[in-house]
Design a protein around this motif. Structure first.
Motif, mmCIF file in Angstrom:
data_model
loop_
_atom_site.group_PDB
_atom_site.id
_atom_site.type_symbol
_atom_site.label_atom_id
_atom_site.label_comp_id
_atom_site.label_asym_id
_atom_site.label_seq_id
_atom_site.Cartn_x
_atom_site.Cartn_y
_atom_site.Cartn_z
ATOM 1 N N ALA A 109 0.324 -1.157 0.206
ATOM 2 C CA ALA A 109 -0.205 -0.025 -0.288
ATOM 3 C C ALA A 109 0.964 1.258 0.110
ATOM 4 O O ALA A 109 0.424 2.209 -0.639
ATOM 5 N N GLN A 110 2.502 0.680 0.855
ATOM 6 C CA GLN A 110 2.813 2.728 0.584
ATOM 7 C C GLN A 110 3.412 2.118 -0.480
ATOM 8 O O GLN A 110 3.886 3.717 -0.723
ATOM 9 N N GLU A 121 -4.586 3.693 -0.240
ATOM 10 C CA GLU A 121 -5.206 3.727 1.240
ATOM 11 C C GLU A 121 -5.123 1.884 1.786
ATOM 12 O O GLU A 121 -5.291 0.881 0.723
ATOM 13 N N LEU A 122 -4.939 1.749 2.695
ATOM 14 C CA LEU A 122 -4.676 0.620 3.403
ATOM 15 C C LEU A 122 -5.496 0.233 4.587
ATOM 16 O O LEU A 122 -5.707 0.739 5.819
ATOM 17 N N VAL A 123 -6.656 -0.291 4.286
ATOM 18 C CA VAL A 123 -7.988 -1.277 4.982
ATOM 19 C C VAL A 123 -8.305 -1.730 5.488
ATOM 20 O O VAL A 123 -8.124 -2.824 5.230
ATOM 21 N N GLU A 124 -9.002 -1.791 6.851
ATOM 22 C CA GLU A 124 -9.587 -3.279 6.840
ATOM 23 C C GLU A 124 -10.841 -2.539 6.652
ATOM 24 O O GLU A 124 -11.404 -1.740 6.772
ATOM 25 N N ASP A 138 -12.817 -0.089 8.456
ATOM 26 C CA ASP A 138 -12.840 0.617 7.522
ATOM 27 C C ASP A 138 -13.702 1.579 6.467
ATOM 28 O O ASP A 138 -13.818 2.749 5.748
ATOM 29 N N MET A 194 -15.040 4.326 1.961
ATOM 30 C CA MET A 194 -14.237 4.079 2.832
ATOM 31 C C MET A 194 -14.973 5.718 4.096
ATOM 32 O O MET A 194 -14.975 5.638 3.602
ATOM 33 N N ARG A 195 -14.330 4.991 5.187
ATOM 34 C CA ARG A 195 -14.810 6.016 7.058
ATOM 35 C C ARG A 195 -13.404 7.122 6.383
ATOM 36 O O ARG A 195 -12.723 6.518 7.233
ATOM 37 N N THR A 196 -13.203 8.339 6.621
ATOM 38 C CA THR A 196 -11.949 8.675 6.738
ATOM 39 C C THR A 196 -12.644 10.336 7.494
ATOM 40 O O THR A 196 -13.593 10.574 7.772
ATOM 41 N N THR A 197 -11.535 11.469 7.517
ATOM 42 C CA THR A 197 -11.727 12.048 8.805
ATOM 43 C C THR A 197 -12.562 13.106 8.024
ATOM 44 O O THR A 197 -13.110 13.845 8.220
ATOM 45 N N ARG A 198 -12.836 13.266 6.860
ATOM 46 C CA ARG A 198 -14.062 14.650 5.607
ATOM 47 C C ARG A 198 -15.044 13.055 6.012
ATOM 48 O O ARG A 198 -16.050 13.981 4.294
ATOM 49 N N GLY A 199 -15.972 12.129 5.921
ATOM 50 C CA GLY A 199 -16.662 11.915 5.570
ATOM 51 C C GLY A 199 -16.708 10.005 4.841
ATOM 52 O O GLY A 199 -15.669 10.018 4.803
ATOM 53 N N LEU A 200 -17.799 9.771 3.725
ATOM 54 C CA LEU A 200 -16.922 8.495 2.890
ATOM 55 C C LEU A 200 -16.700 8.718 1.854
ATOM 56 O O LEU A 200 -17.279 9.707 1.428
ATOM 57 N N MET A 258 -8.379 11.284 5.164
ATOM 58 C CA MET A 258 -8.165 10.075 4.840
ATOM 59 C C MET A 258 -8.532 9.336 5.864
ATOM 60 O O MET A 258 -9.325 10.054 6.947
ATOM 61 N N SER A 288 -10.385 7.603 9.006
ATOM 62 C CA SER A 288 -10.117 7.669 10.427
ATOM 63 C C SER A 288 -9.691 7.162 11.330
ATOM 64 O O SER A 288 -8.979 8.017 12.066
ATOM 65 N N GLU A 300 2.300 2.741 5.728
ATOM 66 C CA GLU A 300 2.011 3.164 4.711
ATOM 67 C C GLU A 300 1.868 4.407 4.433
ATOM 68 O O GLU A 300 2.010 4.738 3.525
#
Lengths: 476, 314
Positions: A242-243, A248-251, A254, A264-270, B1, B3, B99
C-alpha cells in the motif's frame, strides 16, 4: 572465501556444475565472492540482517504472543536464473495464466470443459475454492486471477516443473523487493558488471494493473488494499505494498457499503473505492454472502461487486483453480483452451480419488510426497522417504478416509544453491516463486522469491516450516 | 484520510512525546540527586506523581527508592506510562500506519523500540542512567526530525502535530504542578540555595533553563509559571503548544483561525483564548494547582472532541 570444499552431492546446483566449476552465468558472482575474506562476508551478512530487523521485515509466529516477531531468515548468496531458463519460465507462466483464467471463467459460466469431458464435474464442484455465489459473475475485463505466485521446482535432471499455482492471495513479493533492497545496500559491489534485471518497479506495475481492471474510467481511480489487520502474518507485506503504491491500506471496519458503492470512512466522511486488492479469503469478504460470522469483511460488498461498481483482486471464486487435484488438469486446460502444449510441465501427480492411483500411492508411500488438496504453507504434507512408519500409517488412514482430499507426487531431488554456513558453504534445496500480474496482458516479474530449506537435507522451504529466502537474480 | 489511520498517527505521536517527558523528568532528577547530595533528601516519590500512577506504584513496589522508581517509570510494562510501554504503544500504532508514515520514520521508531527493549537495556541504566535517558530524548527528537524532513506536510502530518503538542502541553502542566507543590516555599526556605537549584531543575526538565534566563534572568516563582504556562515562543510552554496544535487542527479542516466548524475547533479555540488573556499573577492568586487542574480538564475535553470529530465520524 573459497568454494573449493563445496560439493553438489549429485543434485542439480543452480550455481555450480557437477565437476565443481561455476555455471557460466554464475562465474562472475562466484569470483567476486571468493575475492572476499571470510570476515567480510560475515560482516555483510550481519549488516543485511540488521537492516531487515530495522525495517521491521518480520513475520508473526502463530501460537506465540503477538510481540513474537522474527525476521524471515535471509541468505546473502544470491540465486541466479539464466536468460534462457527465464525465457522458458516467462513464456510458460504467461501461457499457464491465460489458460487458468479461461478455465475459471468457463467454470462460472457454461462449463464447456466439463461438458466436453476434459475435467470431471465432481473435481470442480468438490474443490474447496469453488463458490456457487460466483456463478454467472463477470469481473471487469474478464480477468479473475490478477495476481498469481506459482511455485516452480527443478529436479535432478534440470527440468523445471510447476509445483503448484497459488491463485488466491499469494504472499512473499515484498520479500523479493526488500531482499533486493538489502543486497543493494549492504553488498553493492557484487552487482557490478552483472546485468541483473530490476524488480523495483513491481509496485508501479501492480498499481497500473489495478487501475486497468477498474470498473470505470476516471482520471483518478481509487484503489485500496484490504488487510485482515496488524496481527496477520503477512501484515508487513500489505502495508508495504500500500505504501509503495501510495494507496490506502484498509481493514473491514474502515469500509461500509452506502448508496450502492463501497466507501472508506475518512476524517471527511465517506469516500468511494473502485478497486480493492483484498488480502483476505473469499469466505471473509462479505458476511451476508459468504461466512456469516466473519467480522473481517464488509456486509453488502458482494452486491456492489455484482452490480459492476467495484473490482476485487483476485476475483472471488478464483480459488477453484487453486486445488491440487484441479492442478493435475492444467496441461489439459492449456491444450483445451489455447490448443497448445504446456511449455512448463506439471510434476506427475497421482489423484487418490482414482482407484488405480490410490492403490499405487498406498503401496509406495515411502517414495512419494503426499499433500492435502486444499492446504498450503507446508501443512498437511507427508514427505514419504523422510517420514516415520507411524506417520505413513497415519496418512494411509487419512487417504483411505478422504481420497478426494489427497494427491501424491514422486519425491523430487530439488535443486540446490549454496548458503553461507559457519565454516564455509553448504548446498540447500530451493524452489522459486515468480509473480504474475494479469490486467490487460500477463506480466511476469523478472525475479521471484527463492525459498531455501535451511535445514540440511530438508525439502520443505515454507517460512512457517523453517525456510529462509535469497535474492533472485534474473540475468538480462 | 482514513479515520482509523488518523487516530493511529495521532496516538503514535502522543506516545513518543510521553516517553520523552518521562525521560526528561527522570533525567533531571538524576542530576538533582548529585547537586543536592548532603543538602536535602532524595526526591523520587514526586516522579511517580507526575505520571499519575501513584496508587499502582504503591500497590506493587516496596517504596519510592531510586531503583524502584526508575524501574516503574522505565521498564514496567504494567505501567501504561513507562518509557517501554509508551514506545511499544507508539510502535504498535506506527505499525498499523506504515503505509502512511515514511519508511525512514518507521525505521527510527522501530529502532527506538528495539533499543529500549534490548536485553541489555537495564544494564545500560545501571551503568549510566543519565546517558540512557538522554538517549531516549535524543531518539524522540530524531523521530520528530525524521518525520518533519521525510513525510509530506499534509493531513497525516498535522494529526501527528496535533497529538504531539497536546501531549506536551499536558506533560508540561503536570511537571509544573508536581514541582510547584513540592516547592511551595515555607518561610525558612525562601532564598536558600536548595530552592534555586530545584526551580532550575524544573526548568531544565523542560529544556527551558537557558531560554528562561535570557527572558527573565533570576529564578522566581511567578516568572517560572509565566514561562512554562504563558510563554509564546518557548516550544514546551503550554501556550505555545496549544496554539501550534490549533494551527494544525485548522490546517486539517481548512476552517480559518478564530472561527470554528466543529466541536474540536470550538474547545481548543476557547482554551487558546483563555491562555491568551491570562497572566501568571492571576494564576498564582487563584491557586496554581486549581488552575492546572482546570487546564488538564480542558485538555481532556479537547481530546474527546477530536475523537468525536475525526475518529468516530460515521
Amino acid at each position: 572465501m573459497r568454494f573449493d570444499a563445496y560439493s553438489t552431492d549429485g543434485f542439480y546446483d543452480e550455481l555450480f556444475l557437477d565437476d565443481g566449476s561455476p555455471r557460466p552465468e554464475a562465474r562472475e558472482l562466484v569470483e567476486r565472492i571468493e575475492a572476499l575474506s571470510d570476515g567480510e562476508l560475515t560482516r555483510r551478512h550481519q549488516a543485511a540482517e540488521r537492516a531487515l530487523l530495522r525495517m521491521g521485515i518480520t513475520f508473526n509466529v502463530y501460537g506465540e504472543e503477538p510481540s513474537s516477531e522474527r525476521i524471515f531468515p535471509f541468505d546473502i548468496i544470491p540465486r541466479i536464473v539464466s536468460r534462457t531458463d527465464w525465457a522458458l519460465i516467462e513464456s510458460g507462466l504467461q501461457q499457464r495464466i491465460r489458460a487458468l483464467n479461461q478455465f475459471i471463467d468457463d467454470i462460472y459460466h457454461e462449463q464447456r470443459i466439463v461438458r466436453d469431458g476434459v475435467v470431471p464435474a465432481e473435481v470442480v464442484h468438490s474443490s474447496q475454492g469453488f463458490r456457487r455465489q460466483c456463478v454467472g459473475l463477470n469481473p471487469p475485463g474478464g480477468v479473475w486471477c490478477h495476481i498469481t505466485g506459482s511455485d516452480l521446482v527443478r529436479d535432478r535432471d534440470g527440468t523445471i516443473y510447476v509445483l503448484e499455482d497459488n491463485l488466491r492471495c499469494p504472499s512473499g513479493v515484498s520479500y523479493v523487493l526488500e531482499n533486493r533492497a538489502v543486497m543493494k545496500q549492504t553488498f553493492p559491489t557484487v552487482f557490478e558488471g552483472l546485468r541483473v534485471r530490476p524488480v523495483v518497479d513491481y509496485p508501479g506495475r501492480l498499481l497500473r494493473m489495478l487501475e486497468e481492471v477498474a470498473p470505470r474510467r476516471a482520471a483518478r481511480i481509487s484503489v485500496a488494499v484490504l488487510t485482515p489487520g496488524v496481527y496477520n502474518s503477512a501484515y508487513f507485506e500489505h502495508s508495504f505494498l500500500a505504501q509503495q503504491m501510495g494507496v490506502e491500506l484498509v481493514e473491514g471496519r474502515d469500509l461500509v457499503v452506502s448508496d450502492g458503492l463501497l466507501n472508506m470512512r475518512t476524517t471527511r466522511g465517506l469516500e468511494p473505492v473502485d478497486v480493492l486488492y483484498r488480502r483476505i479469503d473469499d469466505d471473509f469478504l462479505d458476511p451476508t454472502c459468504f461466512r456469516s460470522e466473519s467480522v473481517l469483511g464488509v456486509p453488502g460488498l458482494m452486491d456492489v461487486y455484482r452490480a459492476g461498481r467495484l473490482a476485487l483482486v483476485n476475483a472471488p471464486g478464483t480459488g477453484v483453480a487453486d486445488d491440487k487435484v484441479v492442478y493435475a488438469y492444467v496441461p489439459e486446460m492449456i491444450r483445451y483452451y489455447l490448443d497448445e502444449a504446456a511449455i512448463l510441465p506439471n510434476v506427475p501427480t497421482y489423484l487418490c480419488w482414482r482407484e488405480s492411483d490410490r492403490k499405487y500411492v498406498l503401496e509406495h508411500l515411502d517414495q512419494l510426497v503426499v499433500k492435502a488438496a486444499n492446504e498450503s504453507g507446508g501443512y498437511g504434507m507427508l514427505v514419504g522417504p523422510h517420514a516415520s512408519a507411524a506417520e505413513r500409517e497415519e496418512f494411509k488412514a487419512r487417504i483411505t478416509a478422504e481420497p478426494r482430499n489427497y494427491i501424491a507426487q514422486p519425491t523430487l531431488g530439488l535443486s540446490r544453491v549454496p548458503i553461507r554456513v559457519d565454516n564455509g558453504f553448504a548446498g540447500r534445496h530451493v524452489d522459486l516463486r515468480p509473480y504474475i500480474l494479469y490486467g490487460n496482458e500477463p506480466f511476469v516479474l523478472p525475479g521471484g522469491l527463492t525459498r531455501v530449506a535451511l535445514q540440511e537435507g530438508s525439502l520443505v522451504v515454507n517460512s512457517s516450516q523453517g525456510g529462509g529466502s535469497k535474492d533472485t537474480w534474473v540475468l538480462a | 484520510m482514513l479515520s482509523r489511520v488518523a487516530e493511529s498517527v495521532y496516538w503514535m505521536s502522543r506516545y513518543i512525546e510521553r516517553a520523552e517527558n518521562v525521560a526528561r523528568v527522570v533525567g533531571v532528577n538524576l542530576k538533582l540527586e548529585i547537586d543536592l547530595s548532603g543538602i536535602a533528601e532524595e526526591q523520587w516519590d514526586p516522579m511517580v506523581q507526575v505520571g499519575g500512577g501513584h496508587a499502582d506504584f504503591r500497590g506493587r513496589y516496596d517504596g519510592p527508592s531510586r531503583a524502584n522508581v526508575i524501574e516503574f517509570l522505565t521498564f514496567d510494562r504494567q505501567n501504561p506510562n513507562s518509557v517501554v510501554s509508551c514506545v511499544a504503544a507508539a510502535r504498535e500504532n506506527a505499525r498499523t500506519v506504515r503505509e502512511i508514515i515514511s519508511s525512514e520514520m518507521w525505521g527510527e521508531i522501530n529502532d527506538f523500540y528495539l533499543s529500549v527493549t534490548a536485553p541489555d537495556a537495564r544494564d545500560r541504566v545501571r551503568r549510566d542512567a543519565a546517558e540512557f535517558f538522554q538517549q531516549v530524548q535524543r531518539t524522540s527528537h530524531l523521530v520528530e526530525g525524521t518525520k518533519n524532513e521525510t513525510m509530506e506536510h499534509g493531513e497525516a502530518w498535522h494529526f501527528t502535530r496535533l497529538g504531539r503538542y497536546l501531549e506536551r502541553a499536558d506533560q508540561t502542566s503536570r511537571i509544573l504542578d508536581v514541582k510547584y507543590f513540592l516547592l511551595l516555599p515555607s518561610a525558612a526556605d525562601v532564598g536558600r540555595p536548595v530552592d534555586d537549584i530545584q526551580w532550575s531543575a524544573l526548568l531544565r526538565s523542560t529544556s527551558g533553563f537557558e531560554a528562561y534566563r535570557r527572558t527573565f534572568g533570576l529564578v522566581s516563582r511567578e516568572s517560572v509559571v509565566a514561562f512554562l504556562l504563558f510563554d509564546r515562543q518557548f516550544p514546551r510552554s503550554v501556550h505555545h503548544c496549544v496554539t501550534r496544535a490549533q494551527v494544525s487542527l485548522h490546517e486539517i479542516t481548512g476552517t480559518p483561525l478564530r472561527r470554528f466548524g466543529n466541536e474540536a475547533e470550538q474547545q481548543l479555540g476557547r482554551l487558546v483564548a483563555e491562555l491568551d488573556y491570562s497572566d501568571p499573577g492571576d494564576a498564582i492568586a487563584r491557586g496554581l494547582h486549581q488552575v492546572i487542574d482546570g487546564l488538564q480538564h480542558r485538555f481532556n475535553q479537547v481530546g474527546e472532541a477530536i475523537t468525536a470529530t475525526f475518529f468516530r465520524v460515521v
